[in-house]
Design an enzyme around this catalytic site. Structure first.
Site, PDB file in Angstrom:
ATOM      1  N   ARG A  57      13.172 -36.370   5.207  1.00  0.00           N
ATOM      2  CA  ARG A  57      13.973 -37.751   4.901  1.00  0.00           C
ATOM      3  C   ARG A  57      15.212 -37.411   5.879  1.00  0.00           C
ATOM      4  O   ARG A  57      15.798 -36.651   5.764  1.00  0.00           O
ATOM      5  CB  ARG A  57      14.162 -37.974   3.595  1.00  0.00           C
ATOM      6  CG  ARG A  57      12.891 -38.115   2.734  1.00  0.00           C
ATOM      7  CD  ARG A  57      13.281 -38.187   1.400  1.00  0.00           C
ATOM      8  NE  ARG A  57      11.793 -38.504   0.395  1.00  0.00           N
ATOM      9  CZ  ARG A  57      11.016 -37.412   0.402  1.00  0.00           C
ATOM     10  NH1 ARG A  57      11.518 -36.161   0.741  1.00  0.00           N
ATOM     11  NH2 ARG A  57       9.978 -37.511  -0.489  1.00  0.00           N
ATOM     12  N   ASP A  91      17.225 -30.038  -3.846  1.00  0.00           N
ATOM     13  CA  ASP A  91      16.928 -31.349  -3.954  1.00  0.00           C
ATOM     14  C   ASP A  91      16.974 -31.367  -5.579  1.00  0.00           C
ATOM     15  O   ASP A  91      17.766 -32.694  -5.797  1.00  0.00           O
ATOM     16  CB  ASP A  91      15.340 -31.502  -3.866  1.00  0.00           C
ATOM     17  CG  ASP A  91      14.438 -30.481  -4.431  1.00  0.00           C
ATOM     18  OD1 ASP A  91      14.761 -29.328  -4.833  1.00  0.00           O
ATOM     19  OD2 ASP A  91      13.214 -30.884  -4.461  1.00  0.00           O
ATOM     20  N   SER A 102      14.596 -27.939  -0.431  1.00  0.00           N
ATOM     21  CA  SER A 102      14.012 -27.796  -1.412  1.00  0.00           C
ATOM     22  C   SER A 102      13.426 -26.379  -1.396  1.00  0.00           C
ATOM     23  O   SER A 102      12.060 -26.191  -2.004  1.00  0.00           O
ATOM     24  CB  SER A 102      12.824 -29.020  -1.621  1.00  0.00           C
ATOM     25  OG  SER A 102      13.643 -30.177  -1.475  1.00  0.00           O
TER      26      SER A 102
HETATM   27  P1  ADP Z   1       8.384 -33.697  -1.044  1.00  0.00           P
HETATM   28  O1  ADP Z   1       7.965 -32.930  -2.071  1.00  0.00           O
HETATM   29  O2  ADP Z   1       8.050 -33.402   0.364  1.00  0.00           O
HETATM   30  O3  ADP Z   1       9.992 -34.026  -1.374  1.00  0.00           O
HETATM   31  P2  ADP Z   1       7.828 -36.279  -2.648  1.00  0.00           P
HETATM   32  O4  ADP Z   1       8.812 -36.008  -3.768  1.00  0.00           O
HETATM   33  O5  ADP Z   1       7.589 -37.520  -2.055  1.00  0.00           O
HETATM   34  O6  ADP Z   1       7.795 -35.101  -1.299  1.00  0.00           O
HETATM   35  O7  ADP Z   1       6.457 -35.412  -3.253  1.00  0.00           O
HETATM   36  C1  ADP Z   1       5.165 -35.487  -2.387  1.00  0.00           C
HETATM   37  C2  ADP Z   1       4.149 -35.092  -3.261  1.00  0.00           C
HETATM   38  O8  ADP Z   1       3.924 -35.873  -4.211  1.00  0.00           O
HETATM   39  C3  ADP Z   1       2.551 -35.301  -2.663  1.00  0.00           C
HETATM   40  O9  ADP Z   1       2.389 -34.182  -1.711  1.00  0.00           O
HETATM   41  C4  ADP Z   1       1.619 -35.214  -3.710  1.00  0.00           C
HETATM   42  O10 ADP Z   1       1.390 -34.003  -4.235  1.00  0.00           O
HETATM   43  C5  ADP Z   1       2.438 -36.221  -4.862  1.00  0.00           C
HETATM   44  N1  ADP Z   1       2.422 -37.509  -4.840  1.00  0.00           N
HETATM   45  C6  ADP Z   1       2.773 -38.530  -4.056  1.00  0.00           C
HETATM   46  N2  ADP Z   1       2.003 -39.721  -4.182  1.00  0.00           N
HETATM   47  C7  ADP Z   1       1.326 -39.399  -5.197  1.00  0.00           C
HETATM   48  C8  ADP Z   1       0.333 -40.387  -6.024  1.00  0.00           C
HETATM   49  N3  ADP Z   1       0.021 -41.294  -5.873  1.00  0.00           N
HETATM   50  N4  ADP Z   1      -0.357 -39.587  -6.993  1.00  0.00           N
HETATM   51  C9  ADP Z   1      -0.323 -38.298  -7.183  1.00  0.00           C
HETATM   52  N5  ADP Z   1       0.539 -37.544  -6.497  1.00  0.00           N
HETATM   53  C10 ADP Z   1       1.163 -37.879  -5.615  1.00  0.00           C
HETATM   54 MG    MG Z   2      11.268 -33.299  -2.979  1.00  0.00          MG
END
Ligand code: ADP
Ligand code: MG
Length: 498
Positions: A108, A229, A176
């Site tokens: 992001r 993070d 992270s």
């Molecule tokens: P990152 O881990 O890259 O910082 P996020 O915090 O947005 O990104 O987390 C993304 C992860 O969250 C996805 O890979 C998935 O495992 C989980 N996730 C996202 N949306 C959903 C959903 N609708 N239901 C269940 N798990 C979700």
């Molecule tokens: Mg994250």
């Protein structure tokens, strides 16, 4: 009746009997198959069981491990890393700041405008993209060139609409993964997690790598802070509400940080900060305790992962893994019975069932469970009857309920360590009347799993109340922080300038 007719009648009866026998046999066989599946489900439920007594054991283990990790380097599976963040944003920050966040699934970029008062927080141009999968096992150069290029495009868009050229931009790099910091703006990568594998980067200064790539592109941007993070989420939480002392992320992976008194960080004797405290990055994904309810599916998932014997807690509670646990259960049922039809080769592919699909299955409220049918079709399982679809929903429920409840136990463990769980902490001999339980405590929570998966969130919050009890729970506020990691990191950079 003639002889021939009698013979025909006899044959017909025999045939009818054998058809009936075959049908009864089939039904019995199918019943046996169904019984096999029910037994597998029962075993899963038993192995994932998290009664409150067991959760309390996990709470205690978490608090004990936190102490051990603070007492000596390598004293626990919890690294309890120093972040060099001792002051959090107050709401008085001013100016324009940027954040680049490398998560586990997404990266992001955003910009925040701050105007001296909390109400003047303006978050602009939030860009969120999936991390191209080839980058996860590329080279340091390829990864950082990509990030620098993405920042350059972000800036170019901005320049079209504003006259900000010629000003050096202050950037927070939200990262992270576990880092050993030497200051707030520098630190080396300890290890990769969440499927990343760029081995040459382990031991490298992450902020320096990004700064180098920005310089090579001629971007006048300064990596002013390297921020975990969770620390970003804590910063945003604190900015809005100074009772925020804990932050937890449930996204692709899972981790937590909290504000600790410097005198409790025994492994760094003589550590002095103006505030008398420092944010500690627990790296709780690596937490382990014999009280964690582990199944054969967890053991296999771990053994086949790119980081075996590592991140045991994360592998039970975070978004990268929940889908794969569910997939493994379905695969086992499919191998031991025919209720899913012929064994789908797709079902054998690791990580083919995403946690997003698990929540879609779990929260399918159509009467015929059409969404479940659609997702099963995507993994090569077609035309299964309603009762089998219901079974799949149940598997998702068991796996997610365990995750949510263990997540709550983790949070309660932190509260216990800092004496905010109503018990006065694990080493304290204070009497109940002296206990700080009346102090309001805010836990900032972010990450895609928590934000988007309602059932996970509900199971977690329900278990937290169960563990803490109604009375203490009234003082513990869980606050969702969407994009908190990135926004909060930019706020942290702002607070360093003021
Ligand atoms: P990152 O881990 O890259 O910082 P996020 O915090 O947005 O990104 O987390 C993304 C992860 O969250 C996805 O890979 C998935 O495992 C989980 N996730 C996202 N949306 C959903 C959903 N609708 N239901 C269940 N798990 C979700
Ligand atoms: Mg994250």
């Amino acid at each position: 009746m003639g002889k021939v007719a009698v013979a025909f009648a006899a044959v017909a009866v025999v045939a009818a009997c054998s058809v009936a026998a075959v049908m009864v046999g089939r039904r019995m066989k199918s019943r046996r198959k169904w019984r096999t599946v029910v037994e597998i489900l029962k075993e899963l439920e038993d192995d994932c069981d998290t009664p409150v007594g067991r959760l309390r054991q996990v709470v205690d283990a978490m608090a004990v491990e936190m102490h051990a990790g603070l007492a000596s380097e390598g004293g626990s599976k919890l690294k309890m890393l120093l972040t060099f963040v001792d002051d959090l944003p107050t709401g008085r920050e001013k100016g324009t700041y940027y954040a680049l966040h490398l998560g586990g699934t997404y990266f992001r970029i955003l910009r925040v405008l701050l105007g001296d008062q909390r109400s003047y927080l303006d978050v602009q141009d939030v860009e969120r993209h999936p991390i191209p999968s080839h980058l996860m096992n590329s080279t340091s150069e390829v990864l950082f060139n990509f990030l620098a290029f993405s920042l350059e495009r972000f800036i170019e868009k901005e320049e079209n609409g504003s006259d900000s050229q010629g000003v050096r931009r202050e950037l927070a790099f939200t990262f992270s993964f576990p880092v050993k910091h030497t200051s707030i703006s520098s630190g080396v990568l300890i290890k990769w997690t969440k499927g990343f594998e760029i081995s040459e980067m382990v031991g490298q200064d992450i902020a320096e790598c990004l700064q180098g790539a920005l310089n090579r592109r001629g971007l006048d941007m300064h990596v002013a802070a390297l921020v975990n993070d969770t620390v970003g989420a804590l910063s945003l939480g604190y900015y809005h509400d100074p009772d925020t002392v804990v932050a937890v992320v449930f996204g692709t992976g899972s981790n937590a940080c909290y504000l600790e008194r410097t005198d409790a960080i025994i492994k760094c004797q003589g550590l002095l900060t103006t505030s008398g405290s420092m944010v500690v990055n627990m790296e709780w994904g690596n937490f382990w305790s014999s009280h964690l309810p582990r199944t054969s599916y967890d053991i296999d998932l771990d053994a086949e992962s790119s980081n075996a014997n590592d991140m045991g807690f994360e592998k039970m509670i975070s978004g990268m893994y929940l889908g794969d646990i569910v997939r493994r259960v379905i695969l086992r049922m499919s191998e031991d019975s025919d209720i899913f039809g012929p064994i789908s080769p797709v079902l054998s592919e690791p990580y083919v069932l995403r946690t997003n699909s698990v929540s879609a299955i779990h929260e399918d409220d159509t009467p015929e469970l059409q969404e479940v049918a659609r997702i099963l079709k995507d993994i090569g399982v077609s035309d299964v009857p309603l009762k089998v679809r219901k079974l799949v929903v149940k598997i998702c429920d068991v796996v997610t309920r365990r995750a949510g409840r263990l997540a709550a136990a983790g949070i309660a463990g932190i509260l216990k360590k800092i004496g905010r769980d109503g018990s006065g902490g694990i080493t304290s001999g204070r009497s109940r009347s002296e206990i700080q339980m009346q102090k309001r405590t805010v836990v900032a929570v972010e990450g895609g799993l928590y934000i988007n998966y309602t059932m996970f969130r509900e199971y977690m919050e329900e278990a937290l109340v169960e563990i803490l009890g109604e009375e203490v729970s009234q003082y513990v506020v869980v606050k969702a922080m969407e994009d908190g990691s990135s926004i909060g990191s930019a706020l942290l950079v702002a607070s360093l300038q003021s």
